[in-house]
Write a protein that holds these residues in place. Sequence first.
Motif, PDB file in Angstrom:
ATOM      1  N   GLY A  54       0.796  -1.229   0.000  1.00 44.25           N
ATOM      2  CA  GLY A  54       0.000   0.000   0.000  1.00 44.25           C
ATOM      3  C   GLY A  54       0.822   1.268   0.000  1.00 44.25           C
ATOM      4  O   GLY A  54       0.265   2.367   0.046  1.00 44.25           O
ATOM      5  N   ASN A  56       2.574   3.883  -1.915  1.00 48.68           N
ATOM      6  CA  ASN A  56       2.585   4.296  -3.318  1.00 48.68           C
ATOM      7  C   ASN A  56       3.864   5.059  -3.680  1.00 48.68           C
ATOM      8  O   ASN A  56       4.749   5.259  -2.851  1.00 48.68           O
ATOM      9  N   ASP A  58       4.461   8.053  -4.122  1.00 50.09           N
ATOM     10  CA  ASP A  58       4.642   9.313  -3.391  1.00 50.09           C
ATOM     11  C   ASP A  58       5.013   9.090  -1.933  1.00 50.09           C
ATOM     12  O   ASP A  58       5.109  10.045  -1.161  1.00 50.09           O
ATOM     13  N   GLN A  60       3.183   7.470   0.287  1.00 55.65           N
ATOM     14  CA  GLN A  60       1.988   7.534   1.130  1.00 55.65           C
ATOM     15  C   GLN A  60       1.341   6.150   1.237  1.00 55.65           C
ATOM     16  O   GLN A  60       1.271   5.410   0.254  1.00 55.65           O
ATOM     17  N   ASP A  62      -1.743   3.975   1.111  1.00 55.21           N
ATOM     18  CA  ASP A  62      -3.058   4.202   0.515  1.00 55.21           C
ATOM     19  C   ASP A  62      -4.177   3.800   1.469  1.00 55.21           C
ATOM     20  O   ASP A  62      -3.957   3.154   2.507  1.00 55.21           O
ATOM     21  N   ASP A  63      -5.387   4.200   1.129  1.00 49.38           N
ATOM     22  CA  ASP A  63      -6.539   3.992   2.018  1.00 49.38           C
ATOM     23  C   ASP A  63      -6.841   2.509   2.222  1.00 49.38           C
ATOM     24  O   ASP A  63      -7.212   2.093   3.323  1.00 49.38           O
ATOM     25  N   SER A  65      -4.799  -0.177   2.143  1.00 49.90           N
ATOM     26  CA  SER A  65      -3.863  -0.838   3.062  1.00 49.90           C
ATOM     27  C   SER A  65      -4.083  -0.361   4.491  1.00 49.90           C
ATOM     28  O   SER A  65      -3.971  -1.143   5.442  1.00 49.90           O
ATOM     29  N   GLN A  66      -4.387   0.914   4.658  1.00 45.99           N
ATOM     30  CA  GLN A  66      -4.684   1.417   5.999  1.00 45.99           C
ATOM     31  C   GLN A  66      -5.922   0.735   6.574  1.00 45.99           C
ATOM     32  O   GLN A  66      -5.939   0.370   7.754  1.00 45.99           O
TER      33      GLN A  66
END
Length: 512
Positions: A54, A56, A58, A60, A62-63, A65-66
């Motif tokens: 998750g 990416n 950038d 970050q 991602d939603d 994986s969170q």
Amino acid sequence: MDMLKLSRNWRNRSEEIAAIDLGSNSFHMILAKVSNGQISIIDRLKEPVRLGFGLNSDGQLDDLSQRRALECLERFNQRIKHLPDSSVRAVGTRTLRQAKNSHRFLIKAEKALGFDIQIVSGHEEARLVYQGVAFGLEDDHQTRLVIDIGGGSTEIIVGEDFQPKTMESLGLGCVSMTKRFFSDGKISKRILADADVYCHRKLEPFYSRFRRASWDRAIGCSGSIKSIASVLETMTGHPAITPAGIDNILEEALKAKRIDNLNLPGLAHQRQAVFMGGLVVLRACMNALSLQQLEASPWALREGLLYDMLGYDNLSDMRERSVQELTRRFHSDQSHAEQTNKVAQKMLAQVNEHLKLDSPWSRYLQWACWLQEVGLDINHDRFHLHGGYIVENSHLAGFGYDEQRRLAYLVRNHRKKPDWNQMQSLPEEEHFDFALVLHVFRLACVLTRARNDIDLTGWSLSFENDALHFRAPEVWWHSHPLVRNELQTELNNMKKSPFSLTIHSPLDEQSN
């Protein structure tokens, strides 16, 4: 488990404890019961959260994986919510070290789990891995090589009994390698060759250091190595990992052509997606270290967390020992450090009459006072910069990644003009407390700079109307002309602080 592995603090206690490893591939939780000086594992939970997938481009999380991670932590909470905070330790590793939004995620993660989560550095991860493996072995005084291939990183450690001697954490893991080389699911000779070259480039800087070391026993741990051992045991009847055994697995993988088609005996379905990533890393490690055989250990980082909880009276003691060891290594003036800390703690107590800072800040202030001069061995004029670098990049056992960085920033900015941009990299909710503690630390360094017995009476520090106020009677100012000059310089150095510092000197008022 042998009761000799428990600290005196645990010998007569009976309770449950839990250790949680938030890895880049899987989240693990282990529960143990301590009773009459003995420890027994009572439960293990594991979920393939795939947190590393998750992350990416950038940097970050991602939603999706969170959400997987938070749902897992909520399930973990159902098993341990009856435990007190002191009986649970949870750590995050490579992916959480890398993620730019890890702080925001941790707020949600700690709420879901119900307990604090500490992000550990690569070296601290390596130390915990080694202790976890040693936790399950006899104290045979053998030198051991330990390799842990996780989802986002690989730890290589050489140690004896419970003491790691040489450690390294490399950015190679089963998830990261899968994303880089096997993202489309294909398996080919060209892909394997490219992956092998990539691994060896990561390993090359450490070839000579580890090859110079000698060991009696080579041990691997983590899901990747255990799954490879399982496949080999099913194929050959023996779980020992050898270069020939790895080559046989690779031949079968090339026949499959795709990860989805991997049908290796002994390979669990949930491990299939990241199996090739871990396999190429292990092959490169064994080739680089000239290993002819590796045994798989069922113990890993979470058992290392248990050992930390059981083998020491408390985590704070371990941190204190780490800081003291660093001060000795860099020949810090212990007497001066204690004097600075004495002044700093008095200031912090005075400020806390108006503001109630969390108690850990007092410890950070103490450690920063002890470490203020570790950079002097390198350069006198810029020793604060060198000191900050040393603290941030040394292995300080017991410290989390963010905790060590917080301490390093205090040391880095304790003199001359501070770099306020560094503070922006700390969690936003810490900015005020950090700035306040930094002010206190800097003022204590100013007051003790002359290295003579500073008068601890007369002066005071308070926080009023969103500003710090330093006051002292006229006789005090006459007795400390150097301090007076330094405090005026401090006003200029701290102009960009989130709040102002005011020096109340009767001498200045008279001159006006």
